[in-house]
Design an enzyme around this catalytic site. Structure first.
Site: not given
Ligand code: AMP
Length: 398
Positions: A199, A356, A379, A39
């Site tokens: 999620k 990230g 964010g 940054r």
């Molecule tokens: P997010 O912060 O919502 O972008 O989620 C990123 C995280 O999702 C990463 O740490 C990945 O390891 C996890 N991830 C991706 N695919 C899967 C999966 N099929 N099962 C569990 N975790 C996952």
């Protein structure tokens, strides 16, 4: 918000002016030393340019999440690193308003740069308190916001101050907004969005906004499991959110209504343990064993996604396709990263990625530099994808 109203600071006469620049100096520090200076190196050219054009450059930034003034959250060591990276002296004042700041700025010659102490040492910063806003504005003649990553917050130094001074967008702010405009607001079509990650529940606004805008929506990660399960597909012990089946089905219906293609896996990589080197196997999408978890997409899905991307002119990406941090479950994410990077480098695709985990995955794949734009704003990037107005940008675009 009319983005065409944004005025770049490059177009302003700054000679002999006190220019307040809201930068994002919130870098990781370990044992008193900056551990990742990305940054800082990005913000330096803009600061030096203003100094070279004869301005007094007054830098404001938050740092960490202090509840009150303390040594650990002081910007002083960051200012020192900034000076050594810039290769020029940079002054520092122990407060961002009041006599300490006023006197330090008075002593600074035009053509010089000063960093003021952490804005969050004042409680008025986060509540955008008028008294603090006025005290900040009194320090300068012109305000420049060059911190897109803090623009989703209506704080004194990111929003309030823009109402009191002639206000401009800094070069990094312009770069980020131009990248997001060219990928989300007025993209070359067809456009694809890759939305992955853990999620559905955390990305409903992103999915809802993008399904109304893009031509192809590639859903990855744990989120894909929820979409599959919502359609009655067995996902074994995979991460999935049954409470969001209805949301998933609504998003699919909306996509169908507007002719947006939703891309979900046709084959999957599963394992019984969520750990590096766990035994894994590839199955057709309906054949996930009851005691296994889907952790990545299989080769047929990778090939299908590649074919979809091949038809597109713009790709927007947030969130990995699989659990990329744990080998061998990063293969689908890395394959897509390599393809998008190669097409971008060849001038066939505009690619914008952010968040990230996504940036981390592109770095592991070693292809971040070949993307058209990689946003370091977590964010703020997500809120833009949600279609929300960012207060720090809106205040500049009045
Ligand atoms: P997010 O912060 O919502 O972008 O989620 C990123 C995280 O999702 C990463 O740490 C990945 O390891 C996890 N991830 C991706 N695919 C899967 C999966 N099929 N099962 C569990 N975790 C996952």
């Amino acid at each position: 918000m009319n983005l065409d109203k944004l005025k770049p600071i490059s177009s302003a006469d700054v000679k002999g002016k006190r220019v307040i620049v809201r930068a994002d100096l919130n870098v990781p520090v370990k044992d008193g030393k900056v551990s990742d200076a990305t940054r800082l190196t990005r913000v330096i050219p803009g600061l030096k340019d203003l100094a070279a054009r004869g301005a007094k450059v007054i830098v404001l930034s938050h740092f960490g999440r202090p509840k009150e003034r303390n040594t650990k959250d002081s910007l002083k060591p960051v200012a020192e690193t900034l000076a050594s990276l810039a290769g020029m002296p940079i002054a520092f004042a122990d407060d961002c308003v009041g006599d300490v700041a006023v006197n330090a700025i008075a002593a600074l010659p035009f053509g010089g740069i000063i960093v003021l102490e952490n804005t969050r040492f004042h409680t008025g910063e986060e509540v955008n308190r008028p008294r603090l806003v006025e005290a900040m504005a009194a320090l300068g003649d012109i305000y420049v916001n060059d911190a897109f990553s803090a623009a989703h917050r209506a704080h004194a130094s990111t929003e309030g101050i823009a109402h009191l001074l002639p206000s401009y967008a800094g070069p990094l702010m312009m770069e980020e907004i131009n990248a997001l405009k060219s990928s989300v607001e007025a993209p070359q079509r067809p456009t694809a969005a890759v939305v992955g990650g853990a999620k559905v529940s955390t990305k409903i606004p992103v999915l809802t906004n993008l399904v109304a805008k893009v031509d192809k929506l590639i859903i990855g990660g744990g989120m894909a499991n929820t979409f599959l399960q919502a359609q009655g597909v067995k996902v074994g012990k995979s991460l999935a959110e049954p409470d969001f089946h209805k949301t998933a089905l609504e998003i699919m219906a909306k996509a169908k209504e507007r002719g947006c293609e939703i891309v979900l896996p046709v084959d999957i990589v599963v394992a019984r343990e969520f750990k590096a080197g766990a035994a894994s196997s590839v199955h057709a999408v309906g054949d996930c064993p009851d005691d296994a978890m889907i952790l990545d997409f299989g080769p047929k899905t990778v090939a299908h996604i590649a074919a979809v991307i091949e038809t597109c002119r713009t790709v927007l990406w947030n969130g990995p396709l699989g659990a990329f941090e744990i080998a061998p479950f990063g293969e689908a994410t890395f394959a897509l990263a390599r393809q998008v990077a190669a097409l971008s480098k060849a001038g066939k695709l505009v690619s914008v990625a952010g968040g990230g985990d996504t940036v981390a995955a592109l770095n592991v794949a070693g292809v971040a530099d070949d993307f058209t734009y990689v946003s370091s704003a977590g964010g703020a990037f997500l809120e833009w994808l949600e279609g929300r107005e960012l207060p720090g940008v809106a205040a500049l675009a009045r």
